[in-house]
Design an enzyme around this catalytic site. Sequence first.
Site, PDB file in Angstrom:
ATOM      1  N   SER A  12     -25.626-100.516  36.413  1.00 55.04           N
ATOM      2  CA  SER A  12     -24.379-100.401  37.182  1.00 55.04           C
ATOM      3  C   SER A  12     -24.465 -99.320  38.257  1.00 55.04           C
ATOM      4  CB  SER A  12     -23.218-100.078  36.242  1.00 55.04           C
ATOM      5  OG  SER A  12     -23.288 -98.728  35.844  1.00 55.04           O
ATOM      6  N   CYS A  13     -23.413 -99.238  39.087  1.00 50.68           N
ATOM      7  CA  CYS A  13     -23.374 -98.250  40.164  1.00 50.68           C
ATOM      8  C   CYS A  13     -22.891 -96.885  39.692  1.00 50.68           C
ATOM      9  CB  CYS A  13     -22.424 -98.709  41.260  1.00 50.68           C
ATOM     10  SG  CYS A  13     -22.879-100.277  41.957  1.00 50.68           S
ATOM     11  N   ASP A  14     -22.509 -96.787  38.433  1.00 49.33           N
ATOM     12  CA  ASP A  14     -21.897 -95.543  37.950  1.00 49.33           C
ATOM     13  C   ASP A  14     -22.965 -94.488  37.660  1.00 49.33           C
ATOM     14  OD1 ASP A  14     -18.944 -95.023  36.358  1.00 49.33           O
ATOM     15  OD2 ASP A  14     -20.596 -93.636  35.997  1.00 49.33           O
ATOM     16  N   SER A  15     -22.675 -93.252  38.051  1.00 51.48           N
ATOM     17  CA  SER A  15     -23.689 -92.211  37.867  1.00 51.48           C
ATOM     18  C   SER A  15     -23.821 -91.769  36.405  1.00 51.48           C
ATOM     19  CB  SER A  15     -23.362 -90.997  38.736  1.00 51.48           C
ATOM     20  OG  SER A  15     -22.121 -90.469  38.338  1.00 51.48           O
ATOM     21  N   ASN A  73     -18.751-103.725  35.971  1.00 49.80           N
ATOM     22  CA  ASN A  73     -19.443-103.977  37.233  1.00 49.80           C
ATOM     23  C   ASN A  73     -19.977-105.417  37.319  1.00 49.80           C
ATOM     24  OD1 ASN A  73     -21.588-101.513  38.979  1.00 49.80           O
ATOM     25  ND2 ASN A  73     -19.903-102.718  39.664  1.00 49.80           N
TER      26      ASN A  73
END
Length: 389
Positions: A340-343, A379
């Site tokens: 996903s794009c989450d850090s 996501n």
Amino acid sequence: MERTLSAGEIQFSYAKKYFEEFTSSRPKVAKVLKEVKTPSLVMDLSGIKARYVQIRYHLPEVNVYYAVKANDHPGVLKTLAEVGSGFEVASSKELEKVLSLGVPPEKIISSNPVKPEEFVDFAYRSGVDRFAVDSFAEVEKIAKIAPRSRVYVRITVPNEGSDWPLSRKFGVDPETALDILEFAKEKGLIPAGVTFHVGSQCNNLRNWFIAIREASYLWERARSRGMRLMFLNMGGGIPVRYTTEVLRIEDIAYYVKGLLRKYFPTPPYELQIEPGRGVVGDQGVLVTTVIGKAKRGDENWLYVDTGVFNGLAEAIGGIRYPVFVEREGELKEWVIGGVSCDSLDVIARRVYLPEPEVGDRLYILSAGAYTTVYASEFNGFPKPEVICL
Ligand SMILES: *Cc1c(COP(=O)(O)O)cnc(C)c1O
């Protein structure tokens, strides 16, 4: 001169040995691991059965109630039902799954000390009549919705050396526990037992020691107040190996049996455990594909097609999975990022692997417990498919 192995070599050779042992004794699983579409969690049902049998062999006097939340896949539940396991459930959905396999309600308990009313009602109507409590409010709830049920009280015990501690959220001291049992009796419920949880992935025998000693203290105090308790529930906590060796079931069993002889010279009517991780944790491999690589400053990053939101949530809490790739060559240190794009979506740091290529399979070992049950489709990425073999 003999060269000492680096930390990276130790780590990778451990994962490699683990993978080779796991696959060489399971040719069918080995084949599927290489062919299955990713991400998938491949579960070995005969391994789960063997684990159950092993636990029963070492603790023959103890009834096992598998904690469904660890892995609630129907294939897993069916396998355990077939070998005669009991089940520990916390929600209507879990209960429905277990009942649909034909498991009788007498083999089902509910040990979450705080339960939704709707669930207590459904459980009661289904014939389940054993509920954990650790508050006066919960006793009132159960007395109202599930009259005359048997209740068992959860005491706090140390969770030191457990990788997934649970004691801060639940449990009371023995004095309060006694008052709660007495209150239950006044409310027409049956004060029936004591429970504790030493913490999940528990590697510290001392936790079982304190827990059983405290439970016996409470047991005697209850007797002196005219309450004859029936069952001692020793919770979950049996560990499985991840990146290091852990206490074996035979070690825990040997120790626990000794404690029971000392602290419960008259054995309780029923002894129970409710392992989750210890039954399924090391019987599943999460197969992922490398979808990208990057160098960021000093760090080498690998990105795979699953992540902490699609099954590897425990990575955030500190569980370190062994990771294996079928490559040879010089080891490099990697950070493994989720899809996903989450850090927050970082699966592991300081993982040593020979350099994989995009498209390679990364095998995440000991992924059978608390993975797919946690997964979301954050996501838009799918949860791993569960393949039971
Ligand atoms: C989660 C849970 C278990 C299972 O714990 P493991 O550490 O996976 O064995 C057992 N009992 C209760 C009440 C639980 O909440």
